[in-house]
Motif scaffolding. Structure first.
Motif, PDB file in Angstrom:
ATOM      1  N   TYR A  88       0.907  -0.977  -0.028  1.00  0.00           N
ATOM      2  CA  TYR A  88      -0.003   0.004   0.041  1.00  0.00           C
ATOM      3  C   TYR A  88       0.971   1.377   0.061  1.00  0.00           C
ATOM      4  N   VAL A  89       1.970   1.156   0.915  1.00  0.00           N
ATOM      5  CA  VAL A  89       2.560   2.433   0.906  1.00  0.00           C
ATOM      6  C   VAL A  89       3.764   2.622  -0.359  1.00  0.00           C
ATOM      7  N   ALA A  90       4.090   1.486  -0.903  1.00  0.00           N
ATOM      8  CA  ALA A  90       4.953   1.458  -2.218  1.00  0.00           C
ATOM      9  C   ALA A  90       4.195   2.081  -3.414  1.00  0.00           C
ATOM     10  N   ILE A  91       2.681   1.832  -3.301  1.00  0.00           N
ATOM     11  CA  ILE A  91       2.018   2.183  -4.502  1.00  0.00           C
ATOM     12  C   ILE A  91       1.269   3.254  -4.397  1.00  0.00           C
TER      13      ILE A  91
ATOM     14  N   LEU B 175       6.611   8.446  -3.285  1.00  0.00           N
ATOM     15  CA  LEU B 175       7.614   9.356  -2.915  1.00  0.00           C
ATOM     16  C   LEU B 175       7.902   9.259  -1.360  1.00  0.00           C
ATOM     17  N   ARG B 176       7.207   9.006  -0.616  1.00  0.00           N
ATOM     18  CA  ARG B 176       7.412   8.756   0.985  1.00  0.00           C
ATOM     19  C   ARG B 176       7.547   7.545   1.496  1.00  0.00           C
TER      20      ARG B 176
ATOM     21  N   MET C 216       8.670   3.333   5.593  1.00  0.00           N
ATOM     22  CA  MET C 216       9.121   2.145   5.551  1.00  0.00           C
ATOM     23  C   MET C 216      10.417   2.004   5.925  1.00  0.00           C
ATOM     24  N   THR C 217      10.875   2.560   6.869  1.00  0.00           N
ATOM     25  CA  THR C 217      12.415   2.637   7.488  1.00  0.00           C
ATOM     26  C   THR C 217      12.735   1.459   8.000  1.00  0.00           C
ATOM     27  N   TRP C 218      13.934   1.139   7.941  1.00  0.00           N
ATOM     28  CA  TRP C 218      14.380  -0.407   8.666  1.00  0.00           C
ATOM     29  C   TRP C 218      14.176  -0.417  10.294  1.00  0.00           C
ATOM     30  N   GLU C 219      14.061   0.758  10.907  1.00  0.00           N
ATOM     31  CA  GLU C 219      13.502   0.682  12.218  1.00  0.00           C
ATOM     32  C   GLU C 219      12.210   0.165  12.254  1.00  0.00           C
TER      33      GLU C 219
END
Length: 313
Positions: free
Chosen positions: A116-119, A123-124, A129-132
């Motif tokens: 969902y975040v990727a599509i 840009l964000r 989705m940081t590694w933390e």
């Protein structure tokens, strides 16, 4: 096996398994041995490829690596005992098997959020989705699964088993233990039902909402190629999720009218054996990046003997 009276609690059980026909037992042994080998090799390849290939160092493959590990563990909880029962003793000690079933829907839900975040917010994506954040989400899923397993184990350990020690299954499943218990297992049954429904509803709702936004965003992409590329990243996850939710629902939420010893065994096989076998195949066949990474490893493996032979010559 000597039967016990109600004052002498049972310390072991008999798993009835799949069949007592020697010829069929041998056939089933090799069939499940092959499936188990495919599960171990396929998921191990997914873990190695996503870990060693720098191009696959994204959150999506981080969670896929966790899913592959869960599939190996889930299969290893049940299949080795099934193989042993097909060839030798069916006796098993009074132990509650910890399973990794709860981790699978949790990871699938996180992976849906990742898509969902990727599509929808490309840009964000790196900011969200940081590694933390990925480590925190993975850790939360493992901790919640552990708490669920401990809770079920604690409640099941309180049950008493008197003169019935035969389990109509090929592994020590909690619902089967409740059936043969001489204690009142109503609280345990309610616990399984409430937790199962709550977890399934929560994960299913989040996944449906995520893909609702995903489909809405994809349909706004002007080019057919762009839409195909966006959908192709979601297809393996949707397929794996559909397989898991279908087999899980059939195993634990089907009506009693569809319950019988044969159906119980078949549903258990569908739920515990089939998804771990098919998941790496689905991701390998539907994901070109993984195909390229596997091909690169195979080419490197083939080139090593040739290099050694050339050096000797």
């Amino acid at each position: 096996m000597k039967m016990k009276n109600k004052t002498d609690p049972l310390t072991s059980f008999l798993l009835m398994g799949l069949t007592f026909d020697p010829a069929l037992q041998l056939f089933l042994f090799f069939m499940f041995l092959f499936m188990y080998a495919v599960t171990l090799i396929g998921n191990a390849i997914i873990m190695i490829v996503t870990k060693t290939n720098t191009q696959l160092g994204t959150p999506m493959y981080f969670f896929l690596r966790h899913l592959a590990f869960v599939d190996i563990c889930l299969s290893s909880v049940t299949v080795p005992k099934l193989l042993a029962n097909l060839l030798a003793s069916q006796e098993i000690s009074k132990t509650i098997f910890g399973t990794f079933v709860g981790e699978e829907p949790a990871l699938l839900t996180i992976m849906a959020y990742d898509r969902y975040v990727a599509i929808c917010h490309p840009l964000r994506y790196r900011l969200i989705m940081t590694w933390e954040a990925c480590i925190q989400m993975a850790g939360a899923s493992w901790i919640s699964t552990l708490i669920d397993a401990v809770l079920h184990t604690a409640f099941t350990s309180r049950l008493n088993f008197c003169d019935q020690n035969k389990i109509g299954q090929f592994f020590c499943d909690i619902p089967q233990l409740q059936k043969i218990s001489c204690s009142n297992a109503k609280v345990n049954q309610i616990l399984i039902f409430v937790i199962g429904i709550s977890v399934a509803a929560f994960c299913f709702t989040l996944i449906i909402i995520s893909y609702g936004y995903i489909f809405s965003a994809v349909m706004k992409i002007p080019s057919d190629q762009g839409r195909y590329k966006a959908f192709s990243t979601c297809t393996p996850h949707l397929t794996v999720f559909s397989l898991f939710i279908t087999t899980a629902a059939f195993s634990y939420m089907r009506p009693k009218s569809l319950s019988s010893p044969t159906i119980d065994l078949l549903s258990a096989i569908l739920y515990t054996v089939l998804p771990p076998v098919l998941n790496p195949i689905i991701y390998s066949l539907r994901n070109r990046e993984i195909q390229k990474a596997i091909g690169k490893i195979l080419r490197h493996a083939v080139s090593i003997p040739a290099t050694i032979a050339a050096g000797i010559a």
